[in-house]
Design an enzyme around this catalytic site. Sequence first.
Site, mmCIF file in Angstrom:
data_model
loop_
_atom_site.group_PDB
_atom_site.id
_atom_site.type_symbol
_atom_site.label_atom_id
_atom_site.label_comp_id
_atom_site.label_asym_id
_atom_site.label_seq_id
_atom_site.Cartn_x
_atom_site.Cartn_y
_atom_site.Cartn_z
ATOM 1 N N PRO A 124 25.851 49.843 29.733
ATOM 2 C CG PRO A 124 24.647 47.907 29.241
ATOM 3 C CD PRO A 124 25.750 48.774 28.719
ATOM 4 C CE LYS A 125 25.684 51.865 38.985
ATOM 5 N NZ LYS A 125 24.912 50.884 39.753
ATOM 6 C CB VAL A 126 24.404 44.989 34.448
ATOM 7 C CG1 VAL A 126 23.577 43.741 34.738
ATOM 8 C CG2 VAL A 126 24.681 45.120 32.948
ATOM 9 N N GLY A 279 21.022 52.537 34.963
ATOM 10 C CA GLY A 279 21.719 53.690 34.432
ATOM 11 C C GLY A 279 22.803 53.263 33.465
#
Length: 561
Positions: A124-126, A279
């Site tokens: 996950p794009k934190v 994202g």
Amino acid sequence: MRLWKSMAWGILLWHSQSGALCPAWPPARAAEEITRLQQQLADWNDIYWKQGVSAVDDSVYDQLSARLVQWQRCVGQDVSSTPVSPPLNGTTMHPVAHTGVRKLADRQAVEQWMRGRSELWVQPKVDGVAVTLVYQNGKLTRAISRGNGLQGEDWTPKIRLIPSIPQTTQGALANAVLQGEIFLQREGHIQQRMGGMNARSKAAGMLMRQDNASALNSLGIFIWAWPDGPANMPERLSQLAKAGFSLTKKYSLAVKDASEVERARQSWLTSALPFVTDGVVIRMAKEPASQYWRPGQGDWLAAWKYPPVAQVAQVSAIQFSVGKSGKITVVASLVPVILDDKRVQRVNIGSVKRWEAWDIAPGDQILVSLAGQGIPRLDEVVWRSRERSKPVPPDSHFNSLTCFYASETCQEQFISRLVWLGSRSALGLDGMGEASWRALHQTHRFEHIFSWLALTSAQIANTPGFAKGKSEQIWRQFNLARRQPFTRWIMAMDIPLTQAALQASGDRSWEQLLMRTEQHWRQLPATGERRAGRVIDWRDNPQIKTLSRWLAAQHIPGFGS
């Protein structure tokens, strides 16, 4: 609601340059608009990183930054000075540079990027604030903000106060450089439903302020890079988890193709997570030696972001529409944007008064989202163009008793009345939309809203743009309309009653309707004193009386003697 004939288009014309939409501005205006937006972004950026306060939503800032870059490229201007990263106040060098991540637009771009690459993982794009953690001899010795990727601010004192960040490490991690994201911890955050919540700004604010040590308890860390760490990804994840960086292992999945990436992306979008995301990131397990890492050159990883819940759109024109009741509505035409796979190129602003309060002109940047049933909604004005060229709205003399007859000033309300009478709420003329009514009226010059009853099949067939099948369908619909009951025709004449009230009245002829008193109307469902008065005004209106006589001559049910 129909478009006002003399709608005012903005001076913004658009053309394609290198695949981007560019405003056709004179050079002087282009330079001024770019400078103003650049300064505004710089001001917001400065407040964000120096005071920890977000003056604008994260997504809005990101989109306006992209818009600035687009404008700069349109005029051939250098984009290197665009303020998309923190101002460089710190002078602490990163042991390993932050490369940043390339953005992929869609699944096709993901497939193309993955082609020829192996040992791929998705995470996950934190959404938080990037940081470097330096461990020496088993202890956290330095924490550095991303800055420009090469050097940043020394955050060590603040990072030491965050309980979720291990202060000591062992084994291979005893002497290591880690890169990750400091984020606002959430419980059960569902990205699709809850959105970004300005989590990035909140995390930055906690790190910037000097008087909120306790707030740091709510921050977490997601490690996404271990430069020169174990070459084997499972081993790398296992060691990070044992050291206290457990989220990385939990939210890293091996993937072989774009379908698996898409499944993970959708799952994380709709599942409860402990952080906000925007994202996913796809990365190769095999990375270059850290000495070769440079800002903007990380070709071993790429991001596929979620589409924003709201889009910044440029207003290209302001239009006015007049409904059948005479109400004037303002509509903003937009340079098209995509929201949830829907192409949005218009948004309803509302009344003229509301438009004036919003102060929207062509060239402005507005934030648009989708309300219930996918209807575009204006959320806010995020940037106003220097040039305020606004159209003049039409006169406000229209009302519920105007434009039953055609005239030059009545064109739009007249068309709205035709569209209404053809709807299922009135005569139910299938296939008769606004375009068909406009074509018939422009060709045959209707005198009033029922003039179409006098058309012959030959006249309909000779209407420009009507194919044989369509003209025959319209002819059949017009003939079927003659058999509709009296109440349907009264609804077509826009009597100010609900269908339920009209049915309850029991009136089946014009003669009966003329005999009714105001007291009678007031006793009907959902019909009070005010509406009863409007019914009397409608019935006694000269145009309505003339139309009733014309319908009688056409032998429409309920209007004859």
